[in-house]
Scaffold this motif. Structure first.
Motif, short mmCIF file in Angstrom:
data_model
loop_
_atom_site.label_atom_id
_atom_site.label_comp_id
_atom_site.label_asym_id
_atom_site.label_seq_id
_atom_site.Cartn_x
_atom_site.Cartn_y
_atom_site.Cartn_z
N ASP A 179 -44.04 -8.25 -5.60
CA ASP A 179 -45.42 -7.74 -5.65
C ASP A 179 -46.39 -8.91 -5.79
O ASP A 179 -46.90 -9.20 -6.88
CB ASP A 179 -45.55 -6.77 -6.84
CG ASP A 179 -46.87 -6.04 -6.84
OD1 ASP A 179 -47.77 -6.42 -6.06
OD2 ASP A 179 -47.02 -5.08 -7.63
N ARG A 238 -49.42 -12.51 -19.56
CA ARG A 238 -49.71 -12.53 -18.11
C ARG A 238 -48.64 -13.31 -17.36
O ARG A 238 -48.26 -12.95 -16.24
CB ARG A 238 -51.07 -13.19 -17.85
CG ARG A 238 -52.24 -12.24 -17.81
CD ARG A 238 -53.49 -12.95 -17.30
NE ARG A 238 -53.95 -13.97 -18.22
CZ ARG A 238 -54.74 -13.73 -19.28
NH1 ARG A 238 -55.16 -12.51 -19.52
NH2 ARG A 238 -55.10 -14.71 -20.06
N ASP A 259 -45.60 -11.18 -17.03
CA ASP A 259 -45.87 -10.12 -16.04
C ASP A 259 -45.88 -10.68 -14.62
O ASP A 259 -45.42 -10.04 -13.68
CB ASP A 259 -47.23 -9.46 -16.33
CG ASP A 259 -47.23 -8.68 -17.64
OD1 ASP A 259 -46.13 -8.42 -18.19
OD2 ASP A 259 -48.33 -8.33 -18.13
N GLN A 268 -53.50 -11.00 -8.80
CA GLN A 268 -54.47 -10.44 -9.75
C GLN A 268 -54.31 -11.09 -11.12
O GLN A 268 -55.28 -11.33 -11.84
CB GLN A 268 -54.27 -8.92 -9.87
CG GLN A 268 -54.79 -8.16 -8.67
CD GLN A 268 -54.20 -6.75 -8.56
OE1 GLN A 268 -53.41 -6.32 -9.42
NE2 GLN A 268 -54.56 -6.05 -7.50
N LEU A 269 -53.07 -11.36 -11.48
CA LEU A 269 -52.83 -12.01 -12.78
C LEU A 269 -53.34 -13.46 -12.77
O LEU A 269 -53.85 -13.95 -13.78
CB LEU A 269 -51.34 -11.94 -13.13
CG LEU A 269 -50.87 -10.52 -13.49
CD1 LEU A 269 -49.37 -10.38 -13.32
CD2 LEU A 269 -51.29 -10.15 -14.91
N GLU A 289 -49.34 -9.19 -4.64
CA GLU A 289 -50.71 -8.78 -4.93
C GLU A 289 -50.96 -8.78 -6.44
O GLU A 289 -51.97 -9.28 -6.94
CB GLU A 289 -50.94 -7.40 -4.36
CG GLU A 289 -52.39 -7.09 -4.18
CD GLU A 289 -52.57 -5.91 -3.22
OE1 GLU A 289 -53.35 -5.03 -3.57
OE2 GLU A 289 -51.90 -5.88 -2.16
N LYS A 290 -50.01 -8.23 -7.16
CA LYS A 290 -50.12 -8.21 -8.63
C LYS A 290 -50.11 -9.65 -9.18
O LYS A 290 -50.88 -10.00 -10.07
CB LYS A 290 -48.95 -7.40 -9.20
CG LYS A 290 -48.77 -7.44 -10.70
CD LYS A 290 -48.99 -6.06 -11.32
CE LYS A 290 -48.99 -6.09 -12.84
NZ LYS A 290 -47.68 -5.78 -13.41
N ALA A 302 -43.61 -9.65 -11.53
CA ALA A 302 -44.22 -9.16 -10.28
C ALA A 302 -43.66 -9.93 -9.09
O ALA A 302 -43.31 -9.34 -8.06
CB ALA A 302 -45.74 -9.32 -10.34
#
Ligand code: ADP
Ligand code: MG
Length: 393
Positions: A297, A285, A288, A303-304, A299-300, A292
């Motif tokens: 990004d 995570r 990632d 979320q992570l 938003e991503k 992101a």
């Protein structure tokens, strides 16, 4: 401005405690908040912390004998006197001064002997024991001041290792390297993408246009952080030793999710397998999340952050009702990009990324839900990312 006020406070405190402040220098080291990558640092995984503009300040001066005297302006009755000939780990009588003493001990262990002691007065503006690493800030502060006063040839990265040594082997908390590294290597408006396997790192600019980083303190008092922390670490170490019978790895952070899933049955204890799963998935995570962020990004990224909290709640079991309430209530508020517990857990703080226009709503809704459920208030701080340790001129 804050720097100058805090400098004046420690200089005045020094004069009051020790008679005068002739030749005294003033130092600062930051606390930190971790954006993602929790409980991965002692597993050879990645972390993504940033240093804060809040931290701990010191006024310090060398002495001509072997005595060391410490005062914290944050606590009444904090004054302690000791000597360079009395560097005994974890002395209960030493209280908070086990942190600065541990740092001196760690210098000496590396062959950098202090011939004479020093006097030091400190004051911090990090909420204590909140998971923003006041302890690491105190260690890095002491290391930075000692380097400056005694002229030792060590890098800021060495100061992080010295601080971790003090925390692990003098104070008995088996923390990883993240906290001290973030404090020692901090850079304004940047997070630090650190691979704890080899300490390679990259700065990642954090441009939160129209958003803020909000830290929310549970204000939970009684925590068993150190014992629980050490228990999680042992579980991961045992899981690693079993994984090493089937995979050529140095740490759980070396495993991809696919490798972990293919070989996880080598871990015989169900609970340890779940703990190891957190370490492996959280590492992924973090990779990632940084990707992101680099791709813009957010938003991503958010979320992570949320998924990180879920894993810390369900797999790693280090949250508790206070942190869960803060994160889960934050997720319900429009304009919250992401929210998760930060630091060791069991209390302490959450970190949230919140749009400017949603901050009032966030404070009101999360604050009310928390008070209703937990029975006392949480506290909100809007934090900024600052530089590492420095002399305050
Ligand atoms: P955290 O590092 O998350 O803030 P810890 O429990 O690891 O929490 O460290 C808090 C401890 O660090 C305090 O109990 C105290 O011993 C020491 N400490 C930190 N800041 C100060 C300060 N300003 N004055 C005295 N002791 C401090
Ligand atoms: Mg700490």
């Amino acid at each position: 401005m804050i720097d100058q006020e805090m400098k004046q406070a420690v200089l005045d405190g020094f004069a009051k405690e020790f008679g005068d402040n002739e030749g005294v220098k003033c130092y600062f080291a930051p606390g930190r908040v971790n954006l993602i990558g929790e409980h991965t640092d002692y597993n050879g995984g990645h972390v993504f912390p940033c240093a804060l503009t809040i931290g701990t300040y010191a006024a310090a001066r060398k002495r001509t004998d072997r005595v060391m005297r410490f005062v914290s302006l944050n606590f009444d009755g904090s004054r302690r006197e000791t000597s360079l000939d009395d560097l005994v780990p974890n002395d209960p009588k030493a209280g908070w001064t086990n942190y600065p003493k541990g740092v001196v001990w760690a210098f000496e262990k590396r062959g950098m002997k202090l011939e004479t002691g020093f006097d030091m007065v400190i004051i911090g503006n990090i909420p204590n024991g909140s998971g923003l690493s006041s302890s690491a800030s105190l260690e890095v502060l002491t290391g930075f001041a000692v380097r400056d006063m005694y002229g030792f040839d060590v890098t800021n990265q060495d100061l992080a290792l010295i601080g971790q040594d003090a925390e692990n082997n003098f104070n008995g908390c088996n923390c990883g390297i993240m906290d001290q590294f973030a404090s020692a290597m901090g850079k304004k408006d940047n997070a630090i993408f650190l691979d704890t396997a080899d300490l390679s790192f990259d700065y990642a600019p954090i441009h939160l246009d129209g958003m803020k980083i909000v830290v929310t303190n549970t204000n939970k008092k009684h925590k068993l952080t150190d014992s629980q922390y050490n228990a999680r670490r042992s579980a991961c170490e045992h899981a690693l030793s079993q994984m090493q019978t089937v995979c050529d790895i140095k740490g759980l952070g070396d495993l991809s999710i696919e490798e972990f899933e293919a070989h996880k049955d080598a871990i015989t204890d169900d609970d340890e397998r779940v703990k190891a799963r957190h370490a492996v998935y959280e590492n992924q995570r973090t990779l990632d999340a940084v990707a992101a962020l680099k791709a813009g990004d957010l938003e991503k990224f958010g979320q992570l952050m949320n998924a990180s909290h879920v894993s810390l709640r369900d797999d790693y079991d280090v949250t508790g009702i206070e942190l869960d309430t803060l994160a889960e209530e934050a997720w319900k508020v429009d304009g919250v990009i992401g929210s998760r517990m930060t630091g060791g857990g069991f209390g302490g703080c959450t970190v949230s990324i919140v749009k400017d226009e949603a901050i009032d709503d966030f404070k009101e809704k999360v604050g009310k839900a928390y008070k209703d459920k937990i029975g006392y208030d949480c506290t909100f701080y809007i934090v900024s990312i600052g530089d590492g340790p420095r002399v305050i001129e």
